[in-house]
Design a protein around this motif. Structure first.
Motif, PDB file in Angstrom:
ATOM      1  N   ALA A   1      99.531  84.557 -84.244  1.00  0.00           N
ATOM      2  CA  ALA A   1      99.934  85.693 -85.079  1.00  0.00           C
ATOM      3  C   ALA A   1     101.039  85.294 -86.048  1.00  0.00           C
ATOM      4  CB  ALA A   1     100.388  86.850 -84.193  1.00  0.00           C
ATOM      5  N   LEU A   2     101.969  84.460 -85.596  1.00  0.00           N
ATOM      6  CA  LEU A   2     103.051  83.994 -86.471  1.00  0.00           C
ATOM      7  C   LEU A   2     102.504  83.150 -87.614  1.00  0.00           C
ATOM      8  CD1 LEU A   2     106.073  83.630 -87.106  1.00  0.00           C
ATOM      9  CD2 LEU A   2     106.085  81.700 -85.501  1.00  0.00           C
ATOM     10  N   LEU A   3     101.556  82.275 -87.310  1.00  0.00           N
ATOM     11  CA  LEU A   3     100.965  81.437 -88.359  1.00  0.00           C
ATOM     12  C   LEU A   3     100.239  82.295 -89.397  1.00  0.00           C
ATOM     13  CD1 LEU A   3     100.160  78.703 -89.563  1.00  0.00           C
ATOM     14  CD2 LEU A   3      98.218  78.665 -87.968  1.00  0.00           C
ATOM     15  N   ALA A   4      99.467  83.277 -88.940  1.00  0.00           N
ATOM     16  CA  ALA A   4      98.763  84.161 -89.875  1.00  0.00           C
ATOM     17  C   ALA A   4      99.753  84.948 -90.737  1.00  0.00           C
ATOM     18  CB  ALA A   4      97.854  85.118 -89.099  1.00  0.00           C
ATOM     19  N   TYR A   5     100.837  85.378 -90.147  1.00  0.00           N
ATOM     20  CA  TYR A   5     101.848  86.145 -90.889  1.00  0.00           C
ATOM     21  C   TYR A   5     102.556  85.264 -91.916  1.00  0.00           C
ATOM     22  CZ  TYR A   5     105.759  89.402 -91.570  1.00  0.00           C
ATOM     23  OH  TYR A   5     106.693  90.254 -92.108  1.00  0.00           O
TER      24      TYR A   5
ATOM     25  N   PHE B   1     109.273  89.177 -93.117  1.00  0.00           N
ATOM     26  CA  PHE B   1     110.183  88.899 -91.999  1.00  0.00           C
ATOM     27  C   PHE B   1     109.755  87.647 -91.236  1.00  0.00           C
ATOM     28  CE2 PHE B   1     110.179  93.514 -92.676  1.00  0.00           C
ATOM     29  CZ  PHE B   1     111.530  93.750 -92.877  1.00  0.00           C
ATOM     30  N   THR B   2     109.288  86.627 -91.956  1.00  0.00           N
ATOM     31  CA  THR B   2     108.807  85.421 -91.288  1.00  0.00           C
ATOM     32  C   THR B   2     109.923  84.740 -90.494  1.00  0.00           C
ATOM     33  OG1 THR B   2     107.133  85.070 -92.993  1.00  0.00           O
ATOM     34  CG2 THR B   2     107.721  83.188 -91.628  1.00  0.00           C
TER      35      THR B   2
ATOM     36  N   PHE C   1     106.433  70.153 -79.460  1.00  0.00           N
ATOM     37  CA  PHE C   1     106.270  70.947 -80.677  1.00  0.00           C
ATOM     38  C   PHE C   1     107.284  72.097 -80.719  1.00  0.00           C
ATOM     39  CE2 PHE C   1     101.946  69.140 -81.141  1.00  0.00           C
ATOM     40  CZ  PHE C   1     101.991  68.854 -82.503  1.00  0.00           C
ATOM     41  N   GLY C   2     107.501  72.725 -79.564  1.00  0.00           N
ATOM     42  CA  GLY C   2     108.475  73.807 -79.529  1.00  0.00           C
ATOM     43  C   GLY C   2     109.875  73.341 -79.874  1.00  0.00           C
ATOM     44  N   ALA C   3     110.254  72.186 -79.343  1.00  0.00           N
ATOM     45  CA  ALA C   3     111.570  71.635 -79.677  1.00  0.00           C
ATOM     46  C   ALA C   3     111.673  71.307 -81.168  1.00  0.00           C
ATOM     47  CB  ALA C   3     111.833  70.387 -78.832  1.00  0.00           C
ATOM     48  N   TRP C   4     110.586  70.813 -81.741  1.00  0.00           N
ATOM     49  CA  TRP C   4     110.593  70.502 -83.167  1.00  0.00           C
ATOM     50  C   TRP C   4     110.754  71.775 -84.000  1.00  0.00           C
ATOM     51  CZ3 TRP C   4     110.677  65.960 -85.816  1.00  0.00           C
ATOM     52  CH2 TRP C   4     110.434  66.025 -87.190  1.00  0.00           C
ATOM     53  N   HIS C   5     110.083  72.837 -83.581  1.00  0.00           N
ATOM     54  CA  HIS C   5     110.221  74.112 -84.295  1.00  0.00           C
ATOM     55  C   HIS C   5     111.679  74.573 -84.288  1.00  0.00           C
ATOM     56  CE1 HIS C   5     106.153  75.021 -85.393  1.00  0.00           C
ATOM     57  NE2 HIS C   5     105.708  74.935 -84.160  1.00  0.00           N
ATOM     58  N   ARG C   6     112.322  74.488 -83.135  1.00  0.00           N
ATOM     59  CA  ARG C   6     113.710  74.938 -83.039  1.00  0.00           C
ATOM     60  C   ARG C   6     114.631  74.091 -83.930  1.00  0.00           C
ATOM     61  NH1 ARG C   6     115.720  77.883 -78.567  1.00  0.00           N
ATOM     62  NH2 ARG C   6     114.092  78.910 -77.374  1.00  0.00           N
ATOM     63  N   ARG C   7     114.321  72.810 -84.035  1.00  0.00           N
ATOM     64  CA  ARG C   7     115.221  71.900 -84.750  1.00  0.00           C
ATOM     65  C   ARG C   7     114.932  71.865 -86.247  1.00  0.00           C
ATOM     66  NH1 ARG C   7     115.838  65.941 -82.388  1.00  0.00           N
ATOM     67  NH2 ARG C   7     116.684  67.245 -80.722  1.00  0.00           N
ATOM     68  N   THR C   8     113.674  72.056 -86.654  1.00  0.00           N
ATOM     69  CA  THR C   8     113.315  71.812 -88.044  1.00  0.00           C
ATOM     70  C   THR C   8     112.787  73.055 -88.759  1.00  0.00           C
ATOM     71  OG1 THR C   8     112.773  69.517 -87.487  1.00  0.00           O
ATOM     72  CG2 THR C   8     111.926  70.376 -89.592  1.00  0.00           C
ATOM     73  N   THR C   9     111.708  73.625 -88.247  1.00  0.00           N
ATOM     74  CA  THR C   9     111.022  74.670 -89.015  1.00  0.00           C
ATOM     75  C   THR C   9     111.814  75.966 -89.088  1.00  0.00           C
ATOM     76  OG1 THR C   9     109.799  75.395 -87.031  1.00  0.00           O
ATOM     77  CG2 THR C   9     108.779  73.713 -88.406  1.00  0.00           C
ATOM     78  N   ILE C  10     112.453  76.381 -87.979  1.00  0.00           N
ATOM     79  CA  ILE C  10     113.215  77.633 -88.007  1.00  0.00           C
ATOM     80  C   ILE C  10     114.426  77.519 -88.927  1.00  0.00           C
ATOM     81  CG2 ILE C  10     114.556  79.236 -86.606  1.00  0.00           C
ATOM     82  CD1 ILE C  10     112.605  78.817 -84.360  1.00  0.00           C
ATOM     83  N   PRO C  11     115.227  76.427 -88.870  1.00  0.00           N
ATOM     84  CA  PRO C  11     116.309  76.306 -89.858  1.00  0.00           C
ATOM     85  C   PRO C  11     115.809  76.286 -91.303  1.00  0.00           C
ATOM     86  CG  PRO C  11     116.696  74.824 -88.023  1.00  0.00           C
ATOM     87  CD  PRO C  11     115.318  75.371 -87.846  1.00  0.00           C
ATOM     88  N   ALA C  12     114.637  75.695 -91.541  1.00  0.00           N
ATOM     89  CA  ALA C  12     114.095  75.679 -92.900  1.00  0.00           C
ATOM     90  C   ALA C  12     113.765  77.083 -93.378  1.00  0.00           C
ATOM     91  CB  ALA C  12     112.855  74.792 -92.967  1.00  0.00           C
ATOM     92  N   LEU C  13     113.264  77.919 -92.473  1.00  0.00           N
ATOM     93  CA  LEU C  13     112.970  79.309 -92.827  1.00  0.00           C
ATOM     94  C   LEU C  13     114.243  80.091 -93.085  1.00  0.00           C
ATOM     95  CD1 LEU C  13     110.128  80.168 -90.293  1.00  0.00           C
ATOM     96  CD2 LEU C  13     109.904  80.019 -92.777  1.00  0.00           C
TER      97      LEU C  13
ATOM     98  N   LEU D   1     106.542  75.114 -91.031  1.00  0.00           N
ATOM     99  CA  LEU D   1     106.072  76.014 -89.976  1.00  0.00           C
ATOM    100  C   LEU D   1     104.559  76.089 -89.961  1.00  0.00           C
ATOM    101  CD1 LEU D   1     106.488  78.210 -87.807  1.00  0.00           C
ATOM    102  CD2 LEU D   1     106.637  79.875 -89.660  1.00  0.00           C
ATOM    103  N   VAL D   2     103.948  76.289 -91.119  1.00  0.00           N
ATOM    104  CA  VAL D   2     102.489  76.408 -91.191  1.00  0.00           C
ATOM    105  C   VAL D   2     101.828  75.111 -90.743  1.00  0.00           C
ATOM    106  CG1 VAL D   2     100.546  76.739 -92.764  1.00  0.00           C
ATOM    107  CG2 VAL D   2     102.589  78.167 -92.992  1.00  0.00           C
ATOM    108  N   ARG D   3     102.365  73.980 -91.197  1.00  0.00           N
ATOM    109  CA  ARG D   3     101.754  72.685 -90.885  1.00  0.00           C
ATOM    110  C   ARG D   3     101.823  72.381 -89.391  1.00  0.00           C
ATOM    111  NH1 ARG D   3     104.136  70.198 -94.490  1.00  0.00           N
ATOM    112  NH2 ARG D   3     105.961  69.468 -93.345  1.00  0.00           N
ATOM    113  N   PHE D   4     102.998  72.491 -88.805  1.00  0.00           N
ATOM    114  CA  PHE D   4     103.144  72.139 -87.396  1.00  0.00           C
ATOM    115  C   PHE D   4     102.519  73.195 -86.481  1.00  0.00           C
ATOM    116  CE2 PHE D   4     106.603  69.520 -89.193  1.00  0.00           C
ATOM    117  CZ  PHE D   4     106.265  68.304 -88.628  1.00  0.00           C
TER     118      PHE D   4
END
Length: 685
Positions: A203-207, A214-215, A272-284, A293-296
């Protein structure tokens, strides 16, 4: 695409172990259509279930609704995804019925699809009935999700989506053999955690791809959910695997190798979850860059799909035969564990068997409550120690009733079951209600702020003031659910139908707790409630339910019909030959068990009544201080006016015989009416 990736993996895994499964089952080959069609349809259906769960979760908690409670564009799209996913899940479950019958009987699918064979086999194949229930639940979920427009409806859709997972969670390898109680409970946690994890990511990826406003907020909230899902999925998966395979078989048996493959996939997903916390969420949160976020997330979903395919193939792979010996006692086959001796007081206290569902729930509730208290203390706010003590005692009582010797013997003896029932419905809820968890949550959680997306505190307030909560807290509804369920369950024959199933015992324990909490929340709850009852009305609820509770115990002691006779006979316990005496003992326990909670309830009501009077007196005094005694002066003036009217009436209707016409009345103080006054405490003088 995700469904086909998962299906391809499931077919490959099934091909490895198909011949061995047929040899162990002792049935013929149903043909390639059933052999490979079954895992394909099951995998596609489970991906649909994941989408349903994830869409409902996303609409409920990841993005805010509009100010009037209507879902915004992102939430509306997510709940529509949930509707489509649930419909796919329902169709797949219906297709699984003939496929399961074909697989269990060894007949090709073309021969299975006849009315006579389907009717006969449906009553004999338990998995077919489980798939029918899955289809029914999924269809209801699809309808509710389709008509959902307001945020409150998502709180109904999400539990329905999770309910569709329960029939398959209680079937399969985990529902039979030794320790199947632990295996079933761990599988429930495992499936629920995995669907929330993968579904939320979908659902997050589709959003994010749709350019949702509010991504960043949704990604942060999903990250918290995913972290706890990772813990739950990992722990429950290890526990479930150890029940089915020994450590030395992990590398030598096909079942063990598939378990290791799932473990490796879990580690990758955790990375992957650790990568999201370290990279994609700060980028957002910073530059609003959604590409990482979309890629990973897409790659992570592919790993998830492969993992689900392995899981489906694992369910089609027979576990090692030596895990469940052929000479297993009857009680162990039914209950999942051995009971060699009659219960004693010492055994009830020391012979523990931890319940993964309710035992874990008790520990989590205690930890979360203490965390809220600590947050208040660090902020400089106080919290009554008595509430903390009662909450901890309630959690301890829940743990004891489900994980101690009492919880272990409860499925085997009606008397022990009745003790556990009374503890869960009459003692645990009283203690939990007096802990005031809602009040603590509202004080410990920070408000979202003006024009900010609603958070947990706002969710609680919305649910608290919803029409559903108002209906459930109606005194009549709460009383009927609390007392009426005794008669329906035991005297109505429902317990006899459900006693054979572990999931039914789990559902009964949950019902005892929820109905008891609801009743005592209305009667002695210190938390805010949709309805405000007077102390007299609360006393009426308590004393009105007592006769029905007492009569239920008397009815159990008086009946000549043994409830669930076949179930208790199937346990073949040599130390429990007299089922009628045990049932009458259970009736006596039910009759007498209401006394201790009644004393606690009456004490709580008296204390609350006294404190209510004190609070009213303090408010009155503060108001009088602000108004310089205006209300008291008005009240005294009213009394003086009434006194004057009374004096005039007496002079008119009964004049003094000694008084001559026109002569003034004597000013003797004895003949005057004393003026009544009221002091500052409210006492007339």
């Amino acid at each position: 695409m995700l469904a086909w990736v998962a299906a391809a993996v499931a077919i490959a895994v099934t091909a490895i172990s198909a011949s061995k499964a047929l040899d162990l089952a002792g049935v013929g080959d149903p043909g390639a259509l059933t052999r490979y069609g079954l895992p394909t349809v099951q995998t596609i259906g489970e991906i649909g279930a994941v989408v349903a769960v994830g869409g409902a979760l996303f609409a409920a908690f990841f993005v805010p609704p509009q100010p009037d409670g209507v879902l915004d564009v992102g939430g509306y799209r997510a709940i529509r995804f949930a509707s489509v996913g649930a419909l796919v899940w329902a169709v797949a479950a219906l297709l699984m019925i003939p496929l399961t019958i074909s697989d269990a009987s060894g007949y090709p699918l073309s021969e299975t699809l006849t009315v006579d064979r389907m009717t006969t086999a449906f009553d004999q194949v338990a998995d077919a009935r489980s798939w029918l229930w899955t289809a029914i639940f999924a269809l209801i979920c699809a309808i509710v999700a389709r008509i959902a427009l307001r945020w409150t409806w998502t709180l109904i859709t999400l539990p329905l989506a999770l309910l569709t997972l329960m029939p398959i969670a209680i079937a399969g390898h985990s529902s039979t053999g030794g320790s199947h109680d632990v295996a079933t409970n761990s599988l429930i946690l495992h499936i629920v955690g995995a669907c929330l994890w993968m579904g939320g990511l979908f659902a997050l990826l589709a959003y994010a791809r749709g350019g949702g406003q509010f991504t960043a907020l949704a990604a942060r909230r999903y990250s918290r959910v995913a972290f706890w899902c990772f813990i739950v999925v990992g722990a429950s998966g290890v526990i479930n695997a150890l029940v089915r395979v020994h450590l030395d078989q992990l590398f030598t048996e096909t079942y063990g190798q598939l378990v290791l493959a799932k473990l490796a996939a879990l580690i990758v997903l955790g990375g992957f979850g650790a990568w999201h916390r370290r990279t994609t969420i700060p980028a957002l949160s910073g530059a609003d860059d959604r590409k990482p976020l979309v890629r990973f997330a897409f790659v992570e979903l592919l790993v998830f799909a492969a993992t689900f395919g392995i899981a489906v193939g694992l369910s089609r792979t027979p576990p090692p035969a030596n895990v469940n010996p052929a000479d297993m006692p009857a009680a162990e086959l039914v209950l999942g564990y051995r009971i060699d001796e009659a219960p004693t007081f010492g055994a009830l206290l020391t012979d523990w068997r931890f319940d993964l569902l309710f035992g874990t729930l008790a520990i989590v509730m205690a930890v979360v409550y203490l965390r809220g208290v600590i947050r208040l203390r660090r902020r400089g706010d106080s919290w009554p120690i008595g509430r903390t003590i009662t909450w901890m005692l309630g959690c301890a009582a829940l743990l004891f009733a489900t994980s101690s010797g009492l919880g272990k013997y409860a499925p085997a003896l009606f008397s022990m079951h009745m003790i556990a029932h009374m503890v869960l419905s009459m003692l645990v809820p009283v203690l939990l209600v007096l802990g005031g968890p809602v009040t603590l949550a509202l004080r410990a959680l920070s408000p979202a702020g003006r024009n900010a997306p609603p958070g947990p505190r706002e969710w609680i307030l919305t649910l608290l003031h919803s029409p559903f909560s108002r209906f459930m807290t109606h005194p009549l509804v709460a009383s009927v659910l609390f007392v009426g369920s005794y008669y329906v369950l035991y005297l109505g024959g429902l317990f006899e139908l459900l006693a054979d199933y572990h999931a039914a015992h789990v559902a009964m324990n949950l019902h005892f707790m929820v109905s008891g909490y609801l009743f005592y929340w209305v009667v002695i709850g210190i938390d805010p409630a949709p309805r405000t009852l007077s102390p007299v009305a609360k006393l009426a609820m308590v004393f009105g339910s007592l006769p029905f509770h007492a009569f239920f115990g008397v009815a159990l002691m008086s009946t000549d019909n043994i409830i669930a006779r076949n179930y208790y006979n199937s346990l073949m316990l040599p130390w429990n030959p007299d089922l009628m005496s045990d049932q009458r003992l259970g009736g006596g326990i039910a009759w007498a068990a209401g006394e201790i909670p009644l004393v606690l309830v009456m004490l709580a009501l008296l204390v609350q009544w006294s404190r209510q009077d004190q609070r009213q007196a303090k408010r009155f005094d503060r108001r009088e201080e602000r108004d310089d005694g205006a209300e008291l002066a008005s009240y005294n003036a009213m009394l003086a006016q009434l006194s004057g009217r009374s004096q005039t009436a007496e002079q008119t209707s009964a004049p003094d015989e000694a008084q001559t016409p026109g002569q003034p009345r004597s000013a003797d103080p004895a003949d005057e009416v004393a003026e009544t006054d009221v002091d500052s405490s409210g006492t007339r003088t």
